[in-house]
Enzyme design. Sequence first.
Site, PDB file in Angstrom:
ATOM      1  N   SER A   7       1.082  -1.194  -0.213  1.00  0.00           N
ATOM      2  CA  SER A   7      -0.115  -0.152  -0.061  1.00  0.00           C
ATOM      3  C   SER A   7       0.873   1.325  -0.047  1.00  0.00           C
ATOM      4  O   SER A   7       1.534   1.400   1.064  1.00  0.00           O
ATOM      5  CB  SER A   7      -1.097   0.021   1.161  1.00  0.00           C
ATOM      6  OG  SER A   7      -1.767   1.345   1.169  1.00  0.00           O
ATOM      7  N   HIS A  31      -1.085  -1.539  -3.879  1.00  0.00           N
ATOM      8  CA  HIS A  31      -2.434  -1.445  -3.695  1.00  0.00           C
ATOM      9  C   HIS A  31      -2.215   0.204  -3.495  1.00  0.00           C
ATOM     10  O   HIS A  31      -1.515   0.942  -2.879  1.00  0.00           O
ATOM     11  CB  HIS A  31      -2.519  -1.909  -2.250  1.00  0.00           C
ATOM     12  CG  HIS A  31      -4.034  -1.871  -1.645  1.00  0.00           C
ATOM     13  ND1 HIS A  31      -4.696  -2.683  -1.937  1.00  0.00           N
ATOM     14  CD2 HIS A  31      -4.417  -0.836  -0.769  1.00  0.00           C
ATOM     15  CE1 HIS A  31      -5.876  -2.296  -1.367  1.00  0.00           C
ATOM     16  NE2 HIS A  31      -5.691  -1.060  -0.421  1.00  0.00           N
ATOM     17  N   ASP A  33      -5.002   3.380  -2.445  1.00  0.00           N
ATOM     18  CA  ASP A  33      -6.025   3.814  -1.665  1.00  0.00           C
ATOM     19  C   ASP A  33      -6.552   5.212  -2.649  1.00  0.00           C
ATOM     20  O   ASP A  33      -5.821   6.302  -2.305  1.00  0.00           O
ATOM     21  CB  ASP A  33      -5.656   4.067  -0.357  1.00  0.00           C
ATOM     22  CG  ASP A  33      -5.487   2.777   0.530  1.00  0.00           C
ATOM     23  OD1 ASP A  33      -6.209   1.849   0.141  1.00  0.00           O
ATOM     24  OD2 ASP A  33      -4.560   2.565   1.322  1.00  0.00           O
ATOM     25  N   MET A  35      -9.024   8.097  -2.006  1.00  0.00           N
ATOM     26  CA  MET A  35     -10.175   8.689  -1.039  1.00  0.00           C
ATOM     27  C   MET A  35     -10.468   9.928  -1.270  1.00  0.00           C
ATOM     28  O   MET A  35      -9.702  10.781  -2.082  1.00  0.00           O
ATOM     29  CB  MET A  35      -9.210   8.797   0.389  1.00  0.00           C
ATOM     30  CG  MET A  35      -8.450   7.522   0.786  1.00  0.00           C
ATOM     31  SD  MET A  35      -7.522   7.646   2.411  1.00  0.00           S
ATOM     32  CE  MET A  35      -6.760   6.081   2.702  1.00  0.00           C
ATOM     33  N   HIS A  64      -8.145   0.663  -4.714  1.00  0.00           N
ATOM     34  CA  HIS A  64      -8.990   0.463  -3.550  1.00  0.00           C
ATOM     35  C   HIS A  64      -9.973   1.913  -3.384  1.00  0.00           C
ATOM     36  O   HIS A  64      -9.426   2.712  -2.957  1.00  0.00           O
ATOM     37  CB  HIS A  64      -8.353   0.137  -2.239  1.00  0.00           C
ATOM     38  CG  HIS A  64      -9.345   0.105  -1.128  1.00  0.00           C
ATOM     39  ND1 HIS A  64      -8.599  -0.180   0.185  1.00  0.00           N
ATOM     40  CD2 HIS A  64     -10.592   0.065  -0.902  1.00  0.00           C
ATOM     41  CE1 HIS A  64      -9.716  -0.280   0.999  1.00  0.00           C
ATOM     42  NE2 HIS A  64     -10.792   0.167   0.525  1.00  0.00           N
ATOM     43  N   MET A  66     -12.116   4.066  -1.548  1.00  0.00           N
ATOM     44  CA  MET A  66     -12.510   4.476  -0.443  1.00  0.00           C
ATOM     45  C   MET A  66     -13.636   5.918  -0.694  1.00  0.00           C
ATOM     46  O   MET A  66     -13.197   6.955  -0.274  1.00  0.00           O
ATOM     47  CB  MET A  66     -11.556   4.823   0.485  1.00  0.00           C
ATOM     48  CG  MET A  66     -10.611   3.498   0.960  1.00  0.00           C
ATOM     49  SD  MET A  66      -9.607   4.085   2.420  1.00  0.00           S
ATOM     50  CE  MET A  66      -8.571   2.437   2.358  1.00  0.00           C
ATOM     51  N   MET A 135     -11.353  -5.152   6.139  1.00  0.00           N
ATOM     52  CA  MET A 135     -10.404  -4.177   6.623  1.00  0.00           C
ATOM     53  C   MET A 135     -10.228  -4.381   8.031  1.00  0.00           C
ATOM     54  O   MET A 135     -11.335  -4.707   8.740  1.00  0.00           O
ATOM     55  CB  MET A 135     -11.421  -2.899   6.353  1.00  0.00           C
ATOM     56  CG  MET A 135     -11.420  -2.267   5.117  1.00  0.00           C
ATOM     57  SD  MET A 135     -10.076  -1.983   4.288  1.00  0.00           S
ATOM     58  CE  MET A 135      -9.384  -0.624   5.217  1.00  0.00           C
ATOM     59  N   GLY A 140      -8.857   4.963   5.789  1.00  0.00           N
ATOM     60  CA  GLY A 140      -8.734   6.527   5.966  1.00  0.00           C
ATOM     61  C   GLY A 140      -7.299   6.825   6.298  1.00  0.00           C
ATOM     62  O   GLY A 140      -6.868   7.862   5.691  1.00  0.00           O
ATOM     63  N   ASP A 173      -6.346  -5.926   5.048  1.00  0.00           N
ATOM     64  CA  ASP A 173      -5.746  -4.617   5.077  1.00  0.00           C
ATOM     65  C   ASP A 173      -5.956  -3.834   6.341  1.00  0.00           C
ATOM     66  O   ASP A 173      -7.057  -3.438   6.902  1.00  0.00           O
ATOM     67  CB  ASP A 173      -6.372  -3.732   3.782  1.00  0.00           C
ATOM     68  CG  ASP A 173      -5.767  -2.323   3.624  1.00  0.00           C
ATOM     69  OD1 ASP A 173      -4.881  -2.214   4.504  1.00  0.00           O
ATOM     70  OD2 ASP A 173      -6.215  -1.617   2.794  1.00  0.00           O
TER      71      ASP A 173
END
Length: 213
Positions: A7, A31, A33, A35, A64, A66, A135, A140, A173
Amino acid sequence: MVKFSASILGANLTNLEAEIKRVQPYIDEIHLDIMDGHFVPNLTFAYPVLDAVKRCTNLPIDAHLMVTNPEFHIPKLLTIGVDRITIHIESTVHINKLISQVKETDTEIFVTLNPGTPLSAIEEVLSDVDGILVMSVNPGFSGQKFIAKSLEKIKKLKEWKLKYGMDYYIAVDGGINNENIQTVINAGANILIMGYGIFKNDNLENLSRTYRK
């Protein structure tokens, strides 16, 4: 087989290319994220960062989401060409439609759920997805402590796989480190998503050699 997924939220972002190349021999995928500041309070990587990561590595990339309204982002991600899209069950009322949209391509589709969301929320789509992401921290922020109750979700997903003859991945994760990695694998996880656990791990080479099988 256990895969290591790095990540980049845990990387030194001032020199992302060097960070990716440094850990690349010891991991299986990246990975990312994404957001939006709504679904989670933080804001992170947009499409230009995704493009930059793709230029740094040939490893598979997991986007991913979010975000609120993930349906707005999926067409762009498919155009860019990520290898997997992970969607939160809590973020949409159209999960079946989004799963079908992604499965029309060669892109993998995972569904994920927050620590406070019961597994029953994703039970209906288990047979339609390539994997479930548990998760083990609240989404976050990087660097949080592993939530121990997540182990029960991992074990239940493994139990369902065996009971119903399904073949989905079980990804985890959040908060995975040298101390708890074996416990997480024993519970049934076969994709380990780690930020600090990879990028800030002084024992990464040995960890990778021991657990990536």
